[in-house]
Scaffold this motif. Structure first.
Motif, PDB file in Angstrom:
ATOM      1  N   TYR A   1       0.935  -1.955  -8.069  1.00 13.60           N
ATOM      2  CA  TYR A   1      -0.300  -2.222  -8.811  1.00 13.60           C
ATOM      3  C   TYR A   1      -0.311  -3.657  -9.326  1.00 13.60           C
ATOM      4  O   TYR A   1      -1.306  -4.377  -9.190  1.00 13.60           O
ATOM      5  CB  TYR A   1      -0.446  -1.251  -9.985  1.00 13.60           C
ATOM      6  CG  TYR A   1      -0.941   0.102  -9.558  1.00 13.60           C
ATOM      7  CD1 TYR A   1      -2.275   0.294  -9.215  1.00 13.60           C
ATOM      8  CD2 TYR A   1      -0.086   1.193  -9.474  1.00 13.60           C
ATOM      9  CE1 TYR A   1      -2.734   1.529  -8.801  1.00 13.60           C
ATOM     10  CE2 TYR A   1      -0.531   2.436  -9.060  1.00 13.60           C
ATOM     11  CZ  TYR A   1      -1.863   2.601  -8.733  1.00 13.60           C
ATOM     12  OH  TYR A   1      -2.315   3.811  -8.313  1.00 13.60           O
TER      13      TYR A   1
ATOM     14  N   ASN B   1      -1.381  -3.342 -19.175  1.00  9.95           N
ATOM     15  CA  ASN B   1      -1.871  -2.013 -18.817  1.00  9.95           C
ATOM     16  C   ASN B   1      -0.937  -1.325 -17.826  1.00  9.95           C
ATOM     17  O   ASN B   1      -0.676  -0.133 -17.925  1.00  9.95           O
ATOM     18  CB  ASN B   1      -3.275  -2.109 -18.201  1.00  9.95           C
ATOM     19  CG  ASN B   1      -4.340  -2.181 -19.275  1.00  9.95           C
ATOM     20  OD1 ASN B   1      -4.115  -1.720 -20.388  1.00  9.95           O
ATOM     21  ND2 ASN B   1      -5.461  -2.777 -18.955  1.00  9.95           N
TER      22      ASN B   1
ATOM     23  N   GLU C   1       0.825  -1.219   0.000  1.00  9.99           N
ATOM     24  CA  GLU C   1       0.000   0.000   0.000  1.00  9.99           C
ATOM     25  C   GLU C   1       0.854   1.262   0.000  1.00  9.99           C
ATOM     26  O   GLU C   1       0.474   2.267  -0.591  1.00  9.99           O
ATOM     27  CB  GLU C   1      -0.961   0.002   1.193  1.00  9.99           C
ATOM     28  CG  GLU C   1      -2.124  -0.976   1.048  1.00  9.99           C
ATOM     29  CD  GLU C   1      -2.921  -0.762  -0.235  1.00  9.99           C
ATOM     30  OE1 GLU C   1      -3.152   0.394  -0.628  1.00  9.99           O
ATOM     31  OE2 GLU C   1      -3.295  -1.764  -0.869  1.00  9.99           O
ATOM     32  N   PHE C   2       2.027   1.203   0.678  1.00 11.03           N
ATOM     33  CA  PHE C   2       2.891   2.384   0.661  1.00 11.03           C
ATOM     34  C   PHE C   2       3.269   2.733  -0.776  1.00 11.03           C
ATOM     35  O   PHE C   2       3.159   3.885  -1.213  1.00 11.03           O
ATOM     36  CB  PHE C   2       4.156   2.136   1.490  1.00 11.03           C
ATOM     37  CG  PHE C   2       5.168   3.250   1.352  1.00 11.03           C
ATOM     38  CD1 PHE C   2       4.966   4.456   1.999  1.00 11.03           C
ATOM     39  CD2 PHE C   2       6.287   3.104   0.543  1.00 11.03           C
ATOM     40  CE1 PHE C   2       5.870   5.494   1.864  1.00 11.03           C
ATOM     41  CE2 PHE C   2       7.202   4.137   0.395  1.00 11.03           C
ATOM     42  CZ  PHE C   2       7.000   5.338   1.050  1.00 11.03           C
TER      43      PHE C   2
ATOM     44  N   ARG D   1       1.830   1.616  -3.599  1.00  7.72           N
ATOM     45  CA  ARG D   1       0.717   1.684  -4.526  1.00  7.72           C
ATOM     46  C   ARG D   1      -0.157   2.906  -4.277  1.00  7.72           C
ATOM     47  O   ARG D   1      -0.634   3.543  -5.205  1.00  7.72           O
ATOM     48  CB  ARG D   1      -0.124   0.412  -4.360  1.00  7.72           C
ATOM     49  CG  ARG D   1      -1.094   0.120  -5.460  1.00  7.72           C
ATOM     50  CD  ARG D   1      -1.816  -1.165  -5.145  1.00  7.72           C
ATOM     51  NE  ARG D   1      -2.847  -0.951  -4.150  1.00  7.72           N
ATOM     52  CZ  ARG D   1      -4.142  -0.881  -4.452  1.00  7.72           C
ATOM     53  NH1 ARG D   1      -4.533  -1.048  -5.676  1.00  7.72           N
ATOM     54  NH2 ARG D   1      -5.022  -0.668  -3.511  1.00  7.72           N
ATOM     55  N   SER D   2      -0.406   3.213  -2.995  1.00  8.02           N
ATOM     56  CA  SER D   2      -1.388   4.256  -2.685  1.00  8.02           C
ATOM     57  C   SER D   2      -0.786   5.645  -2.526  1.00  8.02           C
ATOM     58  O   SER D   2      -1.515   6.612  -2.382  1.00  8.02           O
ATOM     59  CB  SER D   2      -2.159   3.892  -1.405  1.00  8.02           C
ATOM     60  OG  SER D   2      -3.001   2.797  -1.672  1.00  8.02           O
ATOM     61  N   SER D   3       0.554   5.751  -2.523  1.00  4.05           N
ATOM     62  CA  SER D   3       1.145   7.088  -2.454  1.00  4.05           C
ATOM     63  C   SER D   3       1.022   7.769  -3.815  1.00  4.05           C
ATOM     64  O   SER D   3       0.891   7.107  -4.848  1.00  4.05           O
ATOM     65  CB  SER D   3       2.620   6.985  -2.079  1.00  4.05           C
ATOM     66  OG  SER D   3       2.754   6.595  -0.733  1.00  4.05           O
ATOM     67  N   ALA D   4       1.078   9.110  -3.792  1.00  5.11           N
ATOM     68  CA  ALA D   4       1.119   9.847  -5.057  1.00  5.11           C
ATOM     69  C   ALA D   4       2.535   9.706  -5.615  1.00  5.11           C
ATOM     70  O   ALA D   4       3.501  10.095  -4.959  1.00  5.11           O
ATOM     71  CB  ALA D   4       0.766  11.306  -4.820  1.00  5.11           C
ATOM     72  N   VAL D   5       2.651   9.122  -6.805  1.00  9.76           N
ATOM     73  CA  VAL D   5       3.977   8.732  -7.305  1.00  9.76           C
ATOM     74  C   VAL D   5       4.887   9.935  -7.510  1.00  9.76           C
ATOM     75  O   VAL D   5       6.097   9.886  -7.265  1.00  9.76           O
ATOM     76  CB  VAL D   5       3.843   7.874  -8.583  1.00  9.76           C
ATOM     77  CG1 VAL D   5       3.183   8.657  -9.700  1.00  9.76           C
ATOM     78  CG2 VAL D   5       5.185   7.337  -9.015  1.00  9.76           C
ATOM     79  N   ILE D   6       4.304  11.072  -7.898  1.00  7.04           N
ATOM     80  CA  ILE D   6       5.128  12.276  -8.127  1.00  7.04           C
ATOM     81  C   ILE D   6       5.775  12.733  -6.817  1.00  7.04           C
ATOM     82  O   ILE D   6       6.938  13.142  -6.790  1.00  7.04           O
ATOM     83  CB  ILE D   6       4.276  13.390  -8.778  1.00  7.04           C
ATOM     84  CG1 ILE D   6       5.095  14.678  -8.928  1.00  7.04           C
ATOM     85  CG2 ILE D   6       3.011  13.670  -8.014  1.00  7.04           C
ATOM     86  CD1 ILE D   6       4.388  15.750  -9.757  1.00  7.04           C
TER      87      ILE D   6
ATOM     88  N   ILE E   1       1.989   0.075 -19.630  1.00  9.09           N
ATOM     89  CA  ILE E   1       1.678   1.355 -20.278  1.00  9.09           C
ATOM     90  C   ILE E   1       1.699   2.485 -19.250  1.00  9.09           C
ATOM     91  O   ILE E   1       2.242   3.569 -19.501  1.00  9.09           O
ATOM     92  CB  ILE E   1       0.303   1.278 -20.986  1.00  9.09           C
ATOM     93  CG1 ILE E   1       0.365   0.261 -22.114  1.00  9.09           C
ATOM     94  CG2 ILE E   1      -0.112   2.638 -21.525  1.00  9.09           C
ATOM     95  CD1 ILE E   1      -0.986  -0.044 -22.739  1.00  9.09           C
ATOM     96  N   GLN E   2       1.125   2.211 -18.072  1.00  8.08           N
ATOM     97  CA  GLN E   2       1.151   3.231 -17.012  1.00  8.08           C
ATOM     98  C   GLN E   2       2.591   3.585 -16.643  1.00  8.08           C
ATOM     99  O   GLN E   2       2.912   4.753 -16.401  1.00  8.08           O
ATOM    100  CB  GLN E   2       0.416   2.726 -15.760  1.00  8.08           C
ATOM    101  CG  GLN E   2      -1.073   2.476 -15.943  1.00  8.08           C
ATOM    102  CD  GLN E   2      -1.834   3.720 -16.332  1.00  8.08           C
ATOM    103  OE1 GLN E   2      -1.401   4.839 -16.067  1.00  8.08           O
ATOM    104  NE2 GLN E   2      -2.963   3.561 -17.002  1.00  8.08           N
TER     105      GLN E   2
ATOM    106  N   LYS F   1       4.148   5.807 -19.293  1.00 11.62           N
ATOM    107  CA  LYS F   1       3.626   7.168 -19.199  1.00 11.62           C
ATOM    108  C   LYS F   1       4.161   7.886 -17.968  1.00 11.62           C
ATOM    109  O   LYS F   1       4.424   9.091 -18.000  1.00 11.62           O
ATOM    110  CB  LYS F   1       2.088   7.131 -19.169  1.00 11.62           C
ATOM    111  CG  LYS F   1       1.516   6.637 -20.491  1.00 11.62           C
ATOM    112  CD  LYS F   1       0.063   6.952 -20.637  1.00 11.62           C
ATOM    113  CE  LYS F   1      -0.776   6.199 -19.648  1.00 11.62           C
ATOM    114  NZ  LYS F   1      -2.193   6.561 -19.749  1.00 11.62           N
TER     115      LYS F   1
END
Lengths: 258, 219, 221
Positions: C99, C148, C57-58, C60-65, C151-152, C155
């Motif tokens: 993810y 998928n 969760e750390f 996956r759920s953090s804002a990647v930026i 691709i993420q 990007k």
């Protein structure tokens, strides 16, 4: 006797609710209905049987315009279906349909499933619609489930609700498309009992089913289809007797043996 | 140097003060994305040349990064004389980018409704409009509620991208503190933790919603 | 003389090498993370599972930026100096891996328990059942999801332009400093990502169609 009751003051043509002449339908290259002729008189109870893929479900779905057809004519209570969208829609209102997979609306309670068309199609008030719906739920012996959601009911209960829902618009003919095929064996009887009671009340019915006990008890005509054609049609007494078409005899032997 | 806890705590109020902006941007963007996405899916469903074109537009959006879209709108709109605030441009960018994903959510939500449902509506003589309002739409809404909630979380986590357009959301505030004090670690960690807590809390809410929707009226 | 859209596009593609490098290095973090943590989440219970879930969760759920900036600025503070490339690959890779780990776990959970029981009835060890029976099925079923996620990841590499790496996005901004033609430059940037990601998306769709029709696999061509 039923013929006399409903036939008063009508000519023979309008006494015939369904009149199918030379009906043909193709799915792409597949010829699913091949020159089908069938008439259903008011008060008649017709059972359609045959192996899977024989076109029997397609035929019954044509009768209320769920499927279109390419050649021939299909008259429902004097209206030829498929010519005019508005007339077709009006004619469809004279039919009630019960599906193999119930197709109850899962997000609505049992009562709302029944009142939806009463409110939106027949324009009944909330009160009126509820009274009519409850009367039909009582007829199928499930009024206590009016507030439940379809997902909380057994398959047999769901199918009985579906029958009540179809009856609410007061149809002149009921169409059953394999109503017991998706049910566990112990639930088949409760649905057939409702259908037998409906037949006793004089409802006109076309019923696609393999329940030969039901056919023997209520049908006054049994139609056997295979390969998109009607191969055999006979009064129930004769159909189950010795005189039938060899293909329908073979079919009967197979399903009666299980 | 190390990690200065006291300084980190002192930066909390400033960064927390932008939570409202962040949630607001995420919420408006989510509504915008849902509106555009629904429109896209309806046009695609109708087929024809318009449908194919929109299908390609959806694929194009899904094949390109959100950062590129933000730059595109931020620099291209003024070139054509359209001057909008950076917040507006940011919301437009997020809405456009996520509309490509929400179109797929609507598609899946509609495709998941069994064919028998619209057949039953027709057999009951409901008009096309009534069938959509009373039979199809409620079931579609139930199907999309959870994925929509998850995309809201995704959009929330994408709001710090707007810091590159100088929108004063949480990451922007953290960078403001950093550039005043020349200490980057503490405010960034604080902003990161707040986002993590928000994202986990909302995801948790979505999971509960999903369970409740499954419990009520399951078939 | 103003540069054409094509010239600009070629200029942006000079950053393709960095984009691809970050993606590939990122995969070296993402794939092991997804497998190890996805399987661990599937197999563990209680406290162990809570720990595994927390790590997932750390990432996956953090804002990647923000993760990227935190690790870029904070690691040197605690005495760890990594190149911008390594930090980017690690953060983007583990985020994508977070993810993908959920797809691995969901794929394993979706298998009917009869598969494991049949393996046990044949006398296979738990590890053998996992490697020989469960994982192959789960990974095949989940492969469109992995595409998928890839691709993420591609990007998300646009972010490395913010930590000074010269990827396609960075090139676009560089060109923007010498050339006032935002329409061409940012259209070219979108097109540059499109030509990289769209073929991957099409491959994913092909894969999905193939998996949806299992007969085509067992009967071959």
């Amino acid at each position: 006797m039923n013929h006399e009751k409903s036939g008063q003051g009508m000519n023979t043509q309008s006494d015939c609710i369904v009149d199918i002449q030379g009906l043909n339908k193709w799915f792409g290259a597949l010829h699913v209905l091949n020159d089908v002729d069938l008439t259903v008189a008011s008060g008649a109870r017709v059972v359609v049987c045959g192996p899977s893929g024989s076109g029997k479900s397609t035929l019954i779905r044509c009768i209320n315009g769920l499927e279109s057809y390419q050649r021939g004519t299909l008259c429902l209570a004097g209206t030829t279906l498929g010519l005019n969208a508005r007339e077709t829609a009006a004619a469809r209102r004279l039919t009630g349909m019960v599906f193999q997979s119930f197709n109850l609306f899962p997000h609505l309670t049992v009562l709302s499933n029944c009142t939806l068309a009463l409110r939106r199609v027949a324009g009944k008030s909330h009160r009126e619609a509820q009274d009519i719906a409850m009367a039909h739920l009582e007829k199928v012996r499930i009024p206590e489930k009016a507030g439940s959601y379809p997902g909380q009911l057994s398959g047999g209960q769901q199918q009985r609700v579906a029958i009540a829902r179809a009856l609410c618009l007061n149809p002149r003919i009921m169409l059953f498309d394999e109503p017991t095929s998706a049910l566990d064996p112990e639930m088949i009887k409760e649905v057939l009992d409702v259908m037998v009671a409906l037949a006793r009340d004089g409802m006109t019915m076309v019923c696609v089913t393999h329940e030969m006990g039901f056919a023997r008890e209520v049908a006054d005509q049994v139609v056997f289809m295979d390969g998109g054609r009607i191969l055999d049609r006979a009064p129930a007494r004769d159909f189950f007797g010795a005189s039938g078409h060899p293909r329908s005899r073979l079919f009967l032997e197979t399903i009666l043996k299980h | 140097m190390g990690f200065d806890l006291a300084f980190a705590l002192s930066s909390v109020p400033t960064i927390l003060g932008a939570v409202g902006t962040t949630l607001c941007v995420a919420f408006v963007s989510c509504i915008g994305a849902a509106a555009i996405g629904f429109f896209f899916e309806m046009v695609r469903r109708a087929g024809g040349i318009a449908g194919l074109t929109v299908g390609f537009v959806i694929d194009f959006i899904r094949s390109t990064p959100v950062l590129a879209w933000l730059y595109f709108l931020y620099f291209v709109l003024p070139f054509y004389g359209i001057r909008l605030g950076s917040m507006t441009v940011g919301v437009m960018g997020l809405s456009l980018y996520y509309s490509g994903y929400l179109a797929e959510v609507f598609k899946a939500g509609i495709d998941a409704i069994p064919k028998g449902q619209s057949e039953a509506a027709r057999a009951l003589s409901l008009s096309r409009r009534h069938a959509v309002i009373y039979v199809i739409a409620p079931q579609m809404l139930r199907n999309i509620a959870a994925p929509l909630g998850n995309y809201f979380v995704s959009i929330l986590k994408a709001t710090p991208y707007l810091a590159v357009l100088a929108v004063p959301e949480m990451l922007g505030r953290a960078f403001d503190i950093a550039s005043e004090t020349y200490r980057y670690t503490e405010p960034l960690v604080v902003a990161g933790l707040i986002f993590l807590v928000l994202a986990l809390a909302i995801s948790n809410g979505v999971k509960r919603l999903e369970r409740r929707l499954l419990a009520v009226g399951s078939r | 003389m103003p540069a054409s859209l094509f010239d600009i596009w070629l200029g942006i593609l000079q950053g393709l090498g960095t984009t691809v490098t970050v993606t590939l290095y990122g995969l070296m973090f993402a794939v092991p993370f997804a497998l190890v943590f996805g399987i661990a989440q599937f197999l563990t219970h209680g406290v162990a599972r809570l720990l595994v879930t927390s790590v997932i969760e750390f990432w996956r759920s953090s804002a990647v930026i923000i993760l990227l900036f935190v690790f870029y600025y904070a690691l040197p503070v605690v005495g760890i100096t990594l190149s911008a490339m390594t930090v980017s690959a690690m953060v983007l890779g583990l985020n994508a891996g977070g993810y993908a780990s959920q797809a691995v776990r969901a794929g394993l959970q979706a298998l009917p328990s009869g598969q494991r029981e049949a393996g046990a009835a044949l006398g296979l060890s738990r590890a053998a059942i996992l490697v020989l029976i469960e994982l192959p099925q789960a990974l095949v079923a989940m492969s469109p999801t992995f595409v998928n996620t890839l691709i993420q990841l591609v990007k998300a590499t646009a972010l490395v332009s913010l930590v000074t790496l010269t990827d396609m996005t960075f090139r676009a901004k560089e060109i923007a400093q010498v050339e006032y033609n935002p329409v061409a430059i940012y259209t070219a940037l979108l097109l540059a990502f499109f030509v990289v990601c769209y073929p991957i998306a099409l491959a994913g769709r092909w894969l999905e169609a193939r998996i949806a029709a299992p007969g085509s696999r067992s009967h071959g061509i």
